[in-house]
Design a protein around this motif. Structure first.
Motif, PDB file in Angstrom:
ATOM      1  N   LEU A   1     -44.357  11.390 -46.099  1.00 19.17           N
ATOM      2  CA  LEU A   1     -43.189  10.702 -46.652  1.00 19.17           C
ATOM      3  C   LEU A   1     -41.989  11.632 -46.715  1.00 19.17           C
TER       4      LEU A   1
ATOM      5  N   VAL B   1     -38.359  11.353 -44.756  1.00 17.48           N
ATOM      6  CA  VAL B   1     -37.102  11.169 -45.479  1.00 17.48           C
ATOM      7  C   VAL B   1     -36.142  12.318 -45.203  1.00 17.48           C
TER       8      VAL B   1
ATOM      9  N   VAL C   1     -40.560   4.630 -43.335  1.00 17.34           N
ATOM     10  CA  VAL C   1     -40.893   4.944 -44.731  1.00 17.34           C
ATOM     11  C   VAL C   1     -41.707   3.813 -45.337  1.00 17.34           C
TER      12      VAL C   1
ATOM     13  N   TYR D   1     -40.686   5.883 -54.838  1.00 17.12           N
ATOM     14  CA  TYR D   1     -41.851   5.756 -53.961  1.00 17.12           C
ATOM     15  C   TYR D   1     -43.127   5.415 -54.726  1.00 17.12           C
TER      16      TYR D   1
END
Length: 545
Positions: A360, A364, A330, A346
């Motif tokens: 992303l 996640v 990440v 983020y």
């Protein structure tokens, strides 16, 4: 009592009354009812463009369901006629029954006797909507629309039921039923019938009281075994709320701990507010029962990330750090500009970059957590919100890749449009209005999962009464029998109000004062303990009177 299929899925309906019949016909037409509609009125030739029948005996056949929009005396007469002719059911709109005290209770007993084995909904209720079969026995404005499946909502309050019909949260409602006084058909009966319909994906309850706790528990456990979530909002927790519930639908509310124990044993998720009930239902239907409590939250704002962390403190949810390998990946996607944590902020430098957002979100959502939530507000306003839509759709793409539970959550309830909710739902992402509501829903999903996978509670065996009749004893009579059987019972006396002070002096202070002849004394403020002086006693008596 007969089955409720003719009530919930009628092919013929009789509408008895005056001006409300026109509204009832309109509700049927709006819901797309394809069966026969028979208005009944002795003084009108036509209502809402349909020919009227002068009385129930003139109908072509016994109706599957009848809506009775007449006063309580005529309601009882109509119920007796319908039961005698073999009708399937009746909805009783009239009030002034048991909710009005002793006089009304007499009328309610007459109503029950008139019904015999025929199911009746109410009295003192708004009726029902079956949006999957196009049925609307509903005398007022209605927000429900035809659907193929959804959640069933059962309310003891007609007005709350009407308000629920207008919800616009992307939550499909299959059935909306108001039960009023539950003179014959109770919440447990409706739940049992609805669980037979696979189109019902969840059940929401707005409760003032549970009429038959033992049967409610059996039906709730059946829902748990079928993985149909049941979410309950129980009103009447405060003394004033309990008083209002009694005057509203003749319900004895209160007993918060007892109801919580009942819900815990039945795997029923209890909530504290109407929005929380709807959103929790949405979460449970959307993500299902969770195996664990590990949650990851993402947003482009540090303030939102902190808010999520704060609100999660009163839940069972665990926002554990990302595993080291995943955190490193990440970090590389975010070019080392962000401190990777959970909740994850983020930042906005990848805003409007659909490809980067998808990378992303895929990374996640593929982690070991049980569910992932993205905080995103997308209001239904004029302006260029294309970047917001890209973010939402990137989450939908990530969810389709990982196949893991995913939610998009707005900080403000009005900032998640109905269009976005529908698109997310179609993509398998659960939309939720409100961060607190989302966390409450996820907390419920964890507890629901635990209930599903736990051993069922051991319930006391049913015991039949000795002999051929039940004998109801008041507290004084019951204590006398216990004393006869050798059990220790506190000394007490039953006296009129004028003799209380003398009796208290004879027994000796401190004393407990109880009203005699009523049930649920605590909820009715009919019990006072620790009365220590004659002056205190006089104050208590004045308050009780």
């Amino acid at each position: 009592m007969a089955r409720l299929s003719r009530l919930l899925r009628p092919e013929t309906v009789a509408l008895v009354g005056g001006s409300l019949v026109s509204r009832l016909v309109k509700s049927c037409e709006e819901m797309g009812f394809t069966g026969e509609i028979w208005p009944v009125n002795p003084d009108r030739k036509h209502l809402a463009g349909l020919e009227c029948f002068p009385d129930l005996g003139s109908l072509p056949s016994p109706p599957d369901a009848a809506f009775l929009a007449v006063n309580r005396e005529r309601t009882i007469e109509a119920v007796a006629t319908l039961a005698g002719m073999g009708a399937g059911s009746a909805v009783c709109y009239a009030s002034l029954f048991a909710e009005q005290g002793a006089d009304g209770a007499v009328y309610q007993r007459r109503l029950v006797e008139a019904a015999g084995e025929m199911p009746i909904l109410g009295p003192n209720c708004y009726g029902l909507v079956n949006a999957v079969d196009g049925v609307a026995l509903w005398p007022d404005l209605l927000g429900c629309e035809p659907v193929s499946e959804g959640v069933a909502l059962i309310s003891q309050s007609g007005n709350v039921g009407m308000n629920l019909s207008f919800q616009d949260r992307g939550l499909s409602v299959s059935h909306l039923v108001t039960v009023g006084n539950q003179a014959v058909v109770g919440i447990e009966d409706l739940m049992e019938e609805l669980l037979e319909d696979r189109r019902v994906k969840g059940i929401g309850l707005f409760l003032e009281a549970v009429r038959d706790p033992a049967r409610f528990l059996v039906v709730a456990r059946r829902a748990l075994a079928a993985r149909v979530p049941v979410v309950a909002l129980m009103v009447g927790r405060s003394r004033r709320g309990a008083e209002i519930a009694r005057s509203h639908t003749a319900s004895i509310s209160g007993m918060t701990q007892a109801y919580q124990a009942l819900f815990d044993q039945g795997g029923v998720m209890r909530v504290g507010a109407i929005p929380e009930m709807l959103e929790t239902l949405g979460v449970l239907v959307g993500v299902g029962p969770l195996r664990g409590n590990r949650i990851v939250s993402m947003s482009c704002s540090g303030g939102e990330a902190s808010h999520v962390a704060d609100l999660s403190q009163d839940t069972c949810l665990d926002f554990a750090p990302l595993p080291s390998g995943q955190a490193a990946r990440v970090g590389r996607i975010l070019e080392g500009r962000v401190k990777v944590g959970n909740p994850l902020d983020y930042h906005t430098f990848i805003w409007d970059d659909r490809a980067r957002l998808e990378r992303l979100f895929r990374e996640v959502t593929s982690g070991p957590q049980d569910a992932t939530m993205l905080v995103l507000d997308l209001p239904d306003r004029d302006g260029d919100f294309s970047a917001f839509w890209k973010t939402a759709r990137a989450m939908a793409t990530a969810r389709s890749t990982s196949g893991r539970p995913a939610l998009v959550v707005s900080g403000l309830p009005e900032n998640l449009s109905a269009d976005l909710a529908r698109e997310l739902t179609a993509a398998g992402v659960t939309p939720v209005r409100g961060i607190a509501e989302a966390l409450a829903g996820l907390d419920a999903a964890v507890r629901w999962g635990e209930a599903i996978h736990s051993q069922p509670p051991i319930s006391p065996a049913a015991v039949s009464p000795p002999g051929d009749r039940l004998i109801h004893l008041d507290e004084t009579q019951a204590k006398a029998r216990l004393r006869e059987w050798g059990l220790a019972v506190p000394r007490g006396m039953v006296v009129p109000v004028s003799g209380v002070e003398t009796a208290a002096a004879e027994i000796g202070y401190p004393v407990t004062i109880k009203m005699v002849g009523i049930d649920h004394k605590t909820e009715r403020a009919g019990v006072r303990v620790g009365v220590r002086t004659p002056a205190d006693l006089n104050l208590v008596l004045a308050e009780m009177s």
